[in-house]
Design an enzyme around this catalytic site. Structure first.
Site, short mmCIF file in Angstrom:
data_model
loop_
_atom_site.label_atom_id
_atom_site.label_comp_id
_atom_site.label_asym_id
_atom_site.label_seq_id
_atom_site.Cartn_x
_atom_site.Cartn_y
_atom_site.Cartn_z
CD GLU A 373 -3.10 -0.97 2.17
OE1 GLU A 373 -3.04 -0.04 3.00
OE2 GLU A 373 -4.03 -1.81 2.16
CE LYS A 527 -10.43 -4.80 7.82
NZ LYS A 527 -9.83 -3.81 8.73
#
Length: 754
Positions: A373, A527
């Site tokens: 990212e 998550k």
């Protein structure tokens, strides 16, 4: 002969100091982190600074040797080593092994001091990321005792030998390179290849620092199906005596990544479907013991994964060893993440050299990750050049493996950044951070159509779930039911596209992210398919097990969701067996088959019912109970929040904090309102930046919050309340009065007629 002496026991620890003259502190054993409690309790206030570790070394307790090296297998993130008050070495990078030559510095009793620093800076990665940068000496520390002639201990923390097997037909050609220091006349190198049962197969004696072997009818390392390992030992021998030796396991395998057919192992299609892993857990932070690594690998094996992305840094050598043994295919990477640091290029190079040199011999590793990212703010020329340098470096050091990147959703398909590595993966959260689940598969189809010659994978996807429950799951509700639904949809979309070279769930385990303020339990990213303490496997875990594992089982979902208000409730069952039968209070309500392994039943909800799911000889049991009102223990109440969704005035036909950014900005008045909020946010961010410069705050995220920025577009699916709650990760907070004023303004705006 080489001796490795572990010195984990008996250290003194002093927090928040660089004064190596201090002779007191807390008695501790390694591995150790000073963020084992504050690293995942929320508030983005975990301690980041310098701490001191000291220990007295008694030379009489060490074997007599020509040379002594200190080996540190992980100290986050920078460290200075002092011996007898003299500074001998510095190291920058918290995830790799490094060594310091102590020869000539050891007296009868020697004071060893190590100052470790995890404070923010502009040169050492990572500095901005969605995980806690735990400080400490959190892996083993050893003294390595060797002869004057020895395998090189100064070469990037590497093991001293490099093994390169190349499969040719039924045979494997094996090149072994030895890194030796001080080889003298009369000394020779003895290379030996052993099979898995330690039987000697091949042997060669030479004065050369390399040797070649042919293993006939080589037994291939074939992932989980057959993770066969050979061993190569190299000895330095003089007059029949072994002066030094090193031994590494290796595997013979071939692979390629095809843009249409995905990952191919030893000539066979071998779909890479798996998970990502962070190296921390509840109560110990990143200071893991061998049993922690073993429990993690066992859980990953149980879910049926064939691959792990070891994010976002170099992991413990023991875990790579376990991956070799279990046959898991690995993506290994450096922490070049989120924010490109103009002053950090040399650090990316040094961390990459260490990653490749130290892990070259692991057959499980097939790709080296250049970054994650990193283009979130766009790709400038300095960033692109940094990637070209890393890509060339990796290919120079390792001719056998490929390079990859993990790009983020906002990275456009025509970004030149995507053309640098050999293969590409994307981090997408459609269905959690904006958009919806149906967008995932079509996006990858579009990329595959646009770049038919670039293998594409999904390096991150997931959504958060805690112990919240509902019969009507919605995006952003943090319920276990929505997470299960999300992963059902993503499994069906991603696993059926064979061109995808790899898919990695984010994440296998919940992990520490102290800046996070969402979901009702601050300080973690939830998550994971398994909780941070490894004690609870969420329902989504079993959705993957149903698709990936060959071990027969049946799992009844929603066992933590007992009290239900509806008269008829949906019951979901996961199994890798072809048929499931459901029993309610001992009575069968029918059998169902499901090609996608997901079985759905409508169950009458009256009184208290015992539910039993049966598939073959396997059963799983739970209960439901009819209640008149929703059990509020199942409803998210944000920890530390000044408002929750049920506290907000939301008149019919008017907007409120419970509406999404995307819906609000779909009309002119909503856009004007959001522009005003943007100005307010800018003021808070400016104040936050000033505080950060003055040292009042720890880290945080510097992001573009303009309405047209890629990040805000991706977050269009967030409600205003959820978004303001998440601003805690950027050290931006709102008072109750501010939120109520925002809600009052929103109540004045009519929702457009559909």
């Amino acid at each position: 002969m080489r001796n490795i002496i572990n010195i984990n026991k008996g250290w003194l620890f002093e927090k928040n100091t660089t004064d190596i003259k201090i002779k007191e502190g807390i008695s501790i054993d390694l591995p150790h982190t000073w963020n084992a409690e504050d690293g995942f309790d929320g508030g983005n206030d975990y301690f980041r600074g310098s701490c001191l570790y000291t220990k007295t070394l008694n030379k009489a307790e060490l074997p007599a040797s020509d040379r002594y090296y200190l080996e540190i297998r992980g100290a986050n993130s920078s460290a200075d080593v002092y011996v007898g008050g003299e500074k001998l070495a510095s190291h920058h990078g918290g995830y790799s092994t490094w060594r310091v030559d102590l020869t000539g510095k050891l007296t009868d009793t020697t004071e060893l001091a190590i100052v470790v620093d995890n404070s923010a800076n502009e040169t050492v990665y990572p500095q901005m990321a969605d995980f806690t940068f735990y400080g400490g000496i959190y892996r083993d520390v050893n003294i390595i005792c060797v002869s004057e002639t020895h395998f090189d201990l100064d070469y990037y923390g590497a093991p001293g030998i490099q093994i390169t097997p190349v499969v040719r037909g039924k045979n494997a050609e094996v090149e072994v390179k030895a890194f030796v220091k001080g080889l003298k006349e009369g000394q020779k190198l003895v290379y030996t290849i052993y099979d898995k049962d330690e039987n000697e197969l091949l042997r060669k004696e030479t004065i050369e620092a390399s040797a070649s072997f042919t293993i006939e009818n080589a037994h291939l390392w074939h992932g989980r199906k057959d993770p066969y390992l050979y061993c190569c030992e190299v000895e330095i021998v003089e007059n029949g005596e072994v002066i030094d030796n090193v031994c590494n396991r290796f595997g013979c395998r071939s692979f390629k990544i095809d843009p249409n057919n995905g990952f191919i192992l030893n000539g066979e299609e071998y779909p890479l479907r798996g998970v990502s892993r962070h190296q921390d857990r509840w109560g110990v932070g990143n200071a893991l013991l061998p049993e922690h690594h073993e429990e993690d690998i066992d859980l990953i094996m149980e879910v049926g994964a064939t691959t792990i992305r070891l994010a976002h840094y170099q992991h413990d050598q023991y875990f790579y060893d376990l991956c070799d043994e279990k046959g898991l295919v690995i993506w290994a990477e450096i922490p070049y993440i989120s924010k490109h640091l103009p002053g950090g290029r040399e650090n990316t190079i040094s961390q990459m050299k260490e990653l490749v040199a130290q892990n070259y011999n692991h057959p499980s590793i097939v790709v080296w990750g250049l970054s994650n990212e990193i283009s979130i703010g766009g790709s400038d020329e300095d960033l692109l050049e940094n990637h070209r340098i890393l890509n060339d470096l990796v290919h120079d050091m390792d001719k056998t493996r490929l390079t990859t990147i993990a790009a983020v959703s906002m990275c456009k398909m025509d970004d030149p950044y995507l053309l640098i590595p050999d293969v590409v993966s994307y981090n997408h959260y459609f269905g959690w951070y904006g958009g919806d689940t149906t967008m995932n598969g079509p996006w990858f189809d579009k990329f595959h159509e646009t770049h038919p010659n670039i293998p594409i994978g999904c390096s991150e996807y997931g959504c958060e779930a805690l112990n919240w429950h509902t019969s009507d799951p919605k995006q952003g509700d943090y319920t276990e039911e929505y997470q299960a639904y999300y992963h059902e949809e993503l499994i069906k979309q991603l696993f059926t596209r064979k061109y995808m070279w790899a898919t990695h769930v984010w994440n296998m385990f919940d992990f520490g992210a102290d800046a996070r303020a969402e979901g009702g339990e601050n300080g973690q990213n939830h998550k994971g398919l398994v909780t941070m303490d490894r004690k609870y496997k969420k329902d989504a875990f079993y959705a993957y097990k149903a698709w990936l594992s060959d071990d027969p089982f049946v799992h009844l979902c929603g066992k933590r969701y007992i009290d239900r208000v509806e008269d008829v409730t949906k019951v979901t069952v996961y199994s890798n067996l072809p048929e499931v039968e459901l029993f309610v209070n001992g009575e069968s309500i029918g059998k169902k088959t499901a090609s996608d392994h997901f079985f759905y039943f409508d169950v009458k909800n009256a009184g208290e019912s015992t539910i039993v799911a049966k598939a073959g000889e396997f059963t799983d049991e739970g209960k439901i109970r009819k209640v008149s009102e929703m059990n509020m223990d199942y409803v998210l109440v944000e920890k530390g929040a000044v408002l929750n969704w049920f506290d907000i005035d939301a008149p019919e036909g008017r907007f409120s904090l419970n509406d999404t950014i995307g819906d609000i900005t779909s009309c002119l008045k909503g856009k004007l309102w959001f522009a005003g909020v943007g100005l307010s946010l800018k003021k808070k961010m400016d104040a936050n930046k000033k505080d950060k410069e003055e040292g009042k705050k720890s880290g945080g995220f510097d992001v573009d919050l303009k309405a047209d920025s890629g990040l805000m577009q991706m977050m269009g699916g967030f409600t205003v309340l959820r978004l303001t709650s998440m601003m805690g990760m950027m050290n931006i907070s709102f008072t109750k009065e501010e939120l109520l004023a925002m809600n009052k303004d929103l109540n004045k705006i009519k929702k457009p007629k559909k």
